[in-house]
Design an enzyme around this catalytic site. Structure first.
Site, PDB file in Angstrom:
ATOM      1  N   LYS A   9      33.008  30.449  45.187  1.00 50.77           N
ATOM      2  CA  LYS A   9      32.691  30.724  43.767  1.00 50.77           C
ATOM      3  C   LYS A   9      34.228  31.005  43.987  1.00 50.77           C
ATOM      4  O   LYS A   9      35.028  31.518  44.483  1.00 50.77           O
ATOM      5  CB  LYS A   9      32.751  32.354  43.055  1.00 50.77           C
ATOM      6  CG  LYS A   9      32.373  32.766  43.190  1.00 50.77           C
ATOM      7  CD  LYS A   9      33.744  33.275  42.774  1.00 50.77           C
ATOM      8  CE  LYS A   9      33.708  35.177  43.288  1.00 50.77           C
ATOM      9  NZ  LYS A   9      35.012  35.945  42.635  1.00 50.77           N
ATOM     10  N   PRO A  91      35.455  33.023  53.918  1.00 46.38           N
ATOM     11  CA  PRO A  91      36.123  34.453  54.636  1.00 46.38           C
ATOM     12  C   PRO A  91      35.590  35.749  53.490  1.00 46.38           C
ATOM     13  O   PRO A  91      35.665  35.822  52.279  1.00 46.38           O
ATOM     14  CB  PRO A  91      37.891  34.616  54.413  1.00 46.38           C
ATOM     15  CG  PRO A  91      37.759  32.542  53.508  1.00 46.38           C
ATOM     16  CD  PRO A  91      35.834  32.455  52.765  1.00 46.38           C
ATOM     17  N   ALA A  94      38.223  38.207  50.391  1.00 46.41           N
ATOM     18  CA  ALA A  94      39.376  37.514  49.401  1.00 46.41           C
ATOM     19  C   ALA A  94      38.353  36.791  47.762  1.00 46.41           C
ATOM     20  O   ALA A  94      40.344  35.588  47.429  1.00 46.41           O
ATOM     21  CB  ALA A  94      38.478  35.455  50.748  1.00 46.41           C
ATOM     22  N   GLY A  95      37.968  37.276  47.429  1.00 48.28           N
ATOM     23  CA  GLY A  95      38.073  36.992  46.340  1.00 48.28           C
ATOM     24  C   GLY A  95      36.225  35.507  46.126  1.00 48.28           C
ATOM     25  O   GLY A  95      37.036  34.581  44.721  1.00 48.28           O
ATOM     26  N   GLY A  97      33.367  35.489  46.804  1.00 42.08           N
ATOM     27  CA  GLY A  97      31.874  36.378  45.924  1.00 42.08           C
ATOM     28  C   GLY A  97      30.836  35.717  47.508  1.00 42.08           C
ATOM     29  O   GLY A  97      30.355  36.180  46.848  1.00 42.08           O
ATOM     30  N   GLY A  98      31.389  35.530  48.618  1.00 45.29           N
ATOM     31  CA  GLY A  98      30.690  35.627  49.588  1.00 45.29           C
ATOM     32  C   GLY A  98      29.436  36.744  50.245  1.00 45.29           C
ATOM     33  O   GLY A  98      28.042  36.254  50.181  1.00 45.29           O
ATOM     34  N   SER A 100      28.467  38.485  47.341  1.00 47.82           N
ATOM     35  CA  SER A 100      27.408  37.936  46.002  1.00 47.82           C
ATOM     36  C   SER A 100      26.577  37.007  46.740  1.00 47.82           C
ATOM     37  O   SER A 100      25.080  37.570  46.342  1.00 47.82           O
ATOM     38  CB  SER A 100      28.286  38.724  45.139  1.00 47.82           C
ATOM     39  OG  SER A 100      28.906  39.736  44.871  1.00 47.82           O
ATOM     40  N   SER A 101      26.947  36.095  46.678  1.00 44.38           N
ATOM     41  CA  SER A 101      26.158  34.696  47.462  1.00 44.38           C
ATOM     42  C   SER A 101      25.589  34.799  48.293  1.00 44.38           C
ATOM     43  O   SER A 101      24.254  34.665  48.180  1.00 44.38           O
ATOM     44  CB  SER A 101      27.204  33.975  47.493  1.00 44.38           C
ATOM     45  OG  SER A 101      26.674  32.421  47.497  1.00 44.38           O
ATOM     46  N   ASP A 133      28.713  39.550  40.617  1.00 39.72           N
ATOM     47  CA  ASP A 133      29.371  39.289  39.990  1.00 39.72           C
ATOM     48  C   ASP A 133      28.081  38.358  40.744  1.00 39.72           C
ATOM     49  O   ASP A 133      27.711  36.972  40.791  1.00 39.72           O
ATOM     50  CB  ASP A 133      30.008  38.442  41.851  1.00 39.72           C
ATOM     51  CG  ASP A 133      31.422  38.548  41.332  1.00 39.72           C
ATOM     52  OD1 ASP A 133      32.019  38.862  39.833  1.00 39.72           O
ATOM     53  OD2 ASP A 133      32.792  38.639  41.680  1.00 39.72           O
TER      54      ASP A 133
HETATM   55  O1  C5P Z   1      29.675  45.114  40.873  1.00 38.94           O
HETATM   56  P1  C5P Z   1      30.636  45.770  42.101  1.00 38.94           P
HETATM   57  O2  C5P Z   1      29.833  46.384  42.714  1.00 38.94           O
HETATM   58  O3  C5P Z   1      30.900  44.069  42.727  1.00 38.94           O
HETATM   59  O4  C5P Z   1      31.957  46.413  41.624  1.00 38.94           O
HETATM   60  C1  C5P Z   1      32.687  46.693  43.208  1.00 38.94           C
HETATM   61  C2  C5P Z   1      33.580  47.460  42.171  1.00 38.94           C
HETATM   62  O5  C5P Z   1      34.280  46.407  41.301  1.00 38.94           O
HETATM   63  C3  C5P Z   1      33.352  48.928  40.749  1.00 38.94           C
HETATM   64  O6  C5P Z   1      32.207  49.044  41.275  1.00 38.94           O
HETATM   65  C4  C5P Z   1      34.147  48.946  40.196  1.00 38.94           C
HETATM   66  O7  C5P Z   1      35.237  49.938  40.589  1.00 38.94           O
HETATM   67  C5  C5P Z   1      34.734  47.358  40.042  1.00 38.94           C
HETATM   68  N1  C5P Z   1      35.041  46.214  38.969  1.00 38.94           N
HETATM   69  C6  C5P Z   1      35.472  46.608  37.646  1.00 38.94           C
HETATM   70  N2  C5P Z   1      34.850  45.568  36.982  1.00 38.94           N
HETATM   71  C7  C5P Z   1      34.000  44.881  36.441  1.00 38.94           C
HETATM   72  C8  C5P Z   1      33.397  44.836  37.670  1.00 38.94           C
HETATM   73  C9  C5P Z   1      34.040  45.339  38.991  1.00 38.94           C
HETATM   74  O8  C5P Z   1      35.886  47.524  37.128  1.00 38.94           O
HETATM   75  N3  C5P Z   1      33.764  43.720  35.653  1.00 38.94           N
END
Ligand code: C5P
Length: 276
Positions: A9, A91, A94-95, A97-98, A100-101, A133
């Protein structure tokens, strides 16, 4: 063997609204999938194992695929018993979402392969427990994502919105002195909202990330100067930068010029955002 693909994404927009008592941040994001995909093969097995030959990818509970299996098993009350082979093309860090996907694809795949028929709401709960995500990837149509990212609202008015895209992801540590040198010579970076056919693009994480990695700010300003580029932005928390172009030829030309002018070791990808 059952093969599933798992899309990357980009965040067309990412606004951070504020910190919550649970430590997360409330966000308002627009997410869209790409035609860049990982591949997951599922086999019935006596135990669950994850095989991935990409360097730096954990195959234990740190991997969101295994976290997804654990969440699924909690609800299923039995073991999923899958041998999963993960072929990475997206990658990491990278932001895009690999991870998560891959987790969302795992939930969808084992729900189908084991015939458990969990409802979309149940899959959503499992996905949200794996990561903020992950729910988006259960049905990755162009969506607005609220809460900590897990509240997914398809943007039906933009269902057919699509664009050529070029991704550039640096491998830090390479050519960094050059990048810093050139950055100092560059004019100030712009954070203004960019609009492409009615969609507003901006990313609140650019400021802190660009402070730490000035090369990314440099890349953004360079991208905005390239022919055909309609918008340029960082995806998620980076380090992948992307540009939307009018044509696929322009996207290809930007990727080639980036390797010649910025850094020959860049990961580049040209494709389509929100492919129809
Ligand atoms: O939900 P996820 O495990 O992907 O989030 C990883 C880290 O990113 C969280 O522990 C938090 O520090 C940060 N995060 C956040 N706010 C969000 C999503 C992620 O602060 N909406």
């Amino acid at each position: 063997m059952s093969v599933y693909t798992s899309p990357a994404k980009v965040n067309l927009s990412l606004r951070v609204k504020g910190k919550r008592p649970d430590g997360y941040h409330d966000v308002d994001m627009v997410m869209a999938r790409l035609d860049l995909v990982d591949e997951l093969d599922f086999h019935n097995s006596r135990t669950t194992t994850l095989i991935c030959d990409a360097p730096g990818i954990p195959t234990d509970e740190q991997n969101l695929v295994i976290k997804a299996i654990i969440e699924f098993e909690k609800r299923y009350g039995r073991k999923a018993k899958q041998r999963i082979t993960l072929t990475k093309r997206i990658p990491q860090a990278a932001g895009l979402g690999g991870g998560s996907s891959d987790a969302a694809t795992t939930l969808l795949a084992i729900n189908e392969l084991l015939g458990t028929q969990f409802a979309p709401e149940e899959l959503h709960e499992m996905a949200a427990a794996v990561g903020s995500d992950v729910p988006f990837f259960l049905n990755p149509v162009l969506s607005r994502c609220l809460g900590r990212g897990e509240l997914v609202r398809p943007l039906s008015a933009f269902e057919t919105w699509s664009s050529p895209i070029v991704l550039l992801k640096p491998q830090f540590g390479v050519r960094t002195p050059w990048a810093y040198e050139n950055c100092r010579r560059k004019r100030t970076v712009t954070y203004d909202t960019q609009t492409v056919r009615g969609l507003r693009l901006s990313n609140d994480l650019e400021r802190p990330v660009f402070d730490k990695f000035p090369f990314l700010a440099c890349m953004k300003m360079w991208l905005l100067e390239q022919p055909g580029v309609q918008a340029a932005l960082m995806s998620g928390s980076g380090s992948c930068m992307f540009a939307l172009t009018e044509t696929h030829e322009q996207a290809n030309a930007v990727a080639q010029a980036a390797k010649e002018q910025l850094d020959a070791t860049l990961f580049t990808y040209c494709g389509t955002v929100n492919p129809q």
